[in-house]
Design a protein around this motif. Sequence first.
Motif, PDB file in Angstrom:
ATOM      1  N   GLY A 198      71.319 -52.693  29.654  1.00 60.97           N
ATOM      2  CA  GLY A 198      72.179 -53.069  30.772  1.00 60.97           C
ATOM      3  C   GLY A 198      71.498 -54.028  31.733  1.00 60.97           C
ATOM      4  O   GLY A 198      70.458 -54.619  31.434  1.00 60.97           O
ATOM      5  N   GLU A 199      72.087 -54.168  32.898  1.00 64.33           N
ATOM      6  CA  GLU A 199      71.567 -55.083  33.911  1.00 64.33           C
ATOM      7  C   GLU A 199      70.299 -54.518  34.539  1.00 64.33           C
ATOM      8  O   GLU A 199      70.240 -53.345  34.893  1.00 64.33           O
ATOM      9  N   LEU A 200      69.280 -55.375  34.676  1.00 63.30           N
ATOM     10  CA  LEU A 200      68.018 -54.974  35.289  1.00 63.30           C
ATOM     11  C   LEU A 200      67.573 -56.024  36.293  1.00 63.30           C
ATOM     12  O   LEU A 200      67.938 -57.204  36.173  1.00 63.30           O
ATOM     13  N   ASP A 201      66.769 -55.587  37.256  1.00 64.26           N
ATOM     14  CA  ASP A 201      66.099 -56.543  38.133  1.00 64.26           C
ATOM     15  C   ASP A 201      64.859 -57.033  37.395  1.00 64.26           C
ATOM     16  O   ASP A 201      63.889 -56.286  37.233  1.00 64.26           O
ATOM     17  N   LEU A 202      64.898 -58.277  36.943  1.00 66.24           N
ATOM     18  CA  LEU A 202      63.781 -58.819  36.183  1.00 66.24           C
ATOM     19  C   LEU A 202      62.784 -59.567  37.051  1.00 66.24           C
ATOM     20  O   LEU A 202      61.760 -60.045  36.554  1.00 66.24           O
ATOM     21  N   ASN A 203      63.083 -59.680  38.330  1.00 66.25           N
ATOM     22  CA  ASN A 203      62.198 -60.414  39.244  1.00 66.25           C
ATOM     23  C   ASN A 203      61.157 -59.483  39.847  1.00 66.25           C
ATOM     24  O   ASN A 203      61.009 -59.377  41.075  1.00 66.25           O
ATOM     25  N   ILE A 204      60.460 -58.780  38.997  1.00 74.10           N
ATOM     26  CA  ILE A 204      59.379 -57.907  39.464  1.00 74.10           C
ATOM     27  C   ILE A 204      58.104 -58.316  38.749  1.00 74.10           C
ATOM     28  O   ILE A 204      58.122 -58.965  37.706  1.00 74.10           O
ATOM     29  N   ASP A 205      56.972 -57.921  39.350  1.00 72.44           N
ATOM     30  CA  ASP A 205      55.689 -58.323  38.778  1.00 72.44           C
ATOM     31  C   ASP A 205      55.507 -57.734  37.386  1.00 72.44           C
ATOM     32  O   ASP A 205      55.916 -56.602  37.104  1.00 72.44           O
ATOM     33  N   GLU A 264      56.959 -52.799  32.691  1.00 70.72           N
ATOM     34  CA  GLU A 264      56.927 -52.989  31.238  1.00 70.72           C
ATOM     35  C   GLU A 264      58.331 -53.209  30.685  1.00 70.72           C
ATOM     36  O   GLU A 264      58.541 -54.039  29.797  1.00 70.72           O
ATOM     37  N   LYS A 265      59.284 -52.464  31.237  1.00 70.59           N
ATOM     38  CA  LYS A 265      60.662 -52.590  30.765  1.00 70.59           C
ATOM     39  C   LYS A 265      61.194 -54.001  31.029  1.00 70.59           C
ATOM     40  O   LYS A 265      61.796 -54.641  30.154  1.00 70.59           O
ATOM     41  N   ALA A 266      60.967 -54.495  32.243  1.00 70.22           N
ATOM     42  CA  ALA A 266      61.437 -55.845  32.594  1.00 70.22           C
ATOM     43  C   ALA A 266      60.771 -56.897  31.714  1.00 70.22           C
ATOM     44  O   ALA A 266      61.415 -57.844  31.235  1.00 70.22           O
ATOM     45  N   LEU A 267      59.470 -56.741  31.485  1.00 69.41           N
ATOM     46  CA  LEU A 267      58.737 -57.686  30.640  1.00 69.41           C
ATOM     47  C   LEU A 267      59.333 -57.718  29.237  1.00 69.41           C
ATOM     48  O   LEU A 267      59.599 -58.797  28.680  1.00 69.41           O
ATOM     49  N   ARG A 268      59.567 -56.551  28.675  1.00 69.63           N
ATOM     50  CA  ARG A 268      60.047 -56.490  27.293  1.00 69.63           C
ATOM     51  C   ARG A 268      61.496 -56.968  27.168  1.00 69.63           C
ATOM     52  O   ARG A 268      61.878 -57.520  26.135  1.00 69.63           O
TER      53      ARG A 268
END
Length: 592
Positions: free
Chosen positions: A492-499, A562-566
């Motif tokens: 689903g939708e995630l905030d990908l603008n994290i370190d 890790e989730k955002a990175l992947r």
Amino acid sequence: MNIVQDLKSAAVQAFASAYNINVAPDSIQVNETKPEFEGDYTIVLFPYVKELRKSPDEIGNAIGAYLKESYNQLVQDYNLIKGFLNLTITNSYWLGFLNENYTNTSFGNGVNTNQKVMVEYSSPNTNKPLHLGHLRNNFLGWSIAEILKEQGNTVYKTCVVNDRGIHICKSMIAWQRFGEGKTPQSEHEKGDHFVGDYYVKFNDAYKAEVKNLVANGMTEAEAEKEAPIMKATQKMLLDWEEGNEEVRALWAKMNGWVYEGFDATYKAIGSDFDKTYYEHNTYLLGKDWVEKGLASGVFFKKEDGSVWIDLTADGLDEKLVQRKDGTSVYITQDIGLAELKAKEFGIDRNVYVVGDEQNYHFKVLKLICQKLSIPAADGMYHLSYGMVELPTGKMKSREGTVVDADDLVAEMIQIAAQKTEELGKVADFSTDELNDLYNTLGLGALKFFLLRVDPKKKMIFNPEESIEFQGFTGPFVQYTHARIKSILRKVGELDLNIDAPTQLHPLEIKLITTIEQFPSVINDAANAMDPSGIAIYVFNLAKIFNSFYAELSIANAETAEEKALRVKIAQLTAATIQKAMHLLGIKVPERM
């Protein structure tokens, strides 16, 4: 951002700083580090040993130390192995690449070269339908055109239809004798198939007449010349050339049937053209060039009045360009058509996708055009390809043993349906969705199998092998794309603008580094006129993703970082697979 170019630029500065020498970036050899050694990329040091009068290790330590200190956002560490400087690239570099491109829809695009390139492919005869060999031709031509576009060229796709000559008249005379007024509509048959049947009927009738004449005392050579059906065909060709209205009307009607059939096949397989040239409009082209060639001394006339060119100094032989009766030969009209294309489109390069049996013809054509100063002659390129055979052997159209393109496409779609239903994962698909999926998988399997082999090589096509969901096949890559899309829908939708995490898993790095190579793969495929490099690349990318996903969870990653990175890696992987497969003319499903 391009890792190889960045490393070359950094190495230029390193040589200047350490040894006060100017090294051209293109002279620096940068390769992927071999798997058995530590590192990501390797600089070859041997070319500098003689000039600097120092050992490879001394040079490597100086360059490596400079890169590690002055380019610490690029190079994390280095090691030396027998004259090779192995560099480990920083995580921050790969993360910078990922963040720059995971939403970049133009990733892979080349810079506008301002070059105009024409790709000529398909070139069917209107006495028979398209067959398996035509499919390899069409898929190669279409793919190369798209790859050249991606490289930044303006590309024109063209087709030359061979719609006149003795072969066409064979189908016409057979229909006159055996057709009984039948039409494709009355027989519920595609027009190209309908006309092709009469080409086979001609051959059957001709062989029977020859056999009968031999039985009555003629030699086989005499019988082949005297067979009534062949004499009638030769007369029909003369009548056509003289403009006989009845013959021309029959020719137009039967060619019309074939064109409709071709159009249906082209639509089904995804081939398209910016312009189609017809031989009946082009076969007289080039006659003016015969006169110009004689005047300039490029051509010479023999005592019987025939016109030739002497290419013995170029390692070839003498070539006829005009018969003694003043009629042109194939190469004459090809000269005229080459000039016409250049004038109409202002092209810089002209790519001919034609089988390897015409290798000599295109060597001669290019040489003649260069000697006559035809526009874009230096940019003429013959994309030669090998024959496609089936496990059962070669095909012969006149004997009706060819594998029909339409039949093969239908068979591939049927096999795709059977294998998909055996997996039992499409219960929630509508009928339309299923039909679209089967078409996507069947055509994808066919195109991938025909394009995964170097064009210059002959190949054997096995329908069953091509459509397996495991191994070096189109469906395996298509399944991987659908799998990624399914994963992303579940996340689903995630905030990908994290370190991002400070440490990357080796499989994460492997995926990112493989994706980063995609623009270079496209460039190499364009320069080599060989789509197989893209097929190999996208298959390897799909394999790496499946290994990545088997070991590292995306939806259940341990941290939000890790989730955002992947998710970013998965998004960029899917987009790269989609673009690579598009360059092969293959659609990828969102689910399957």
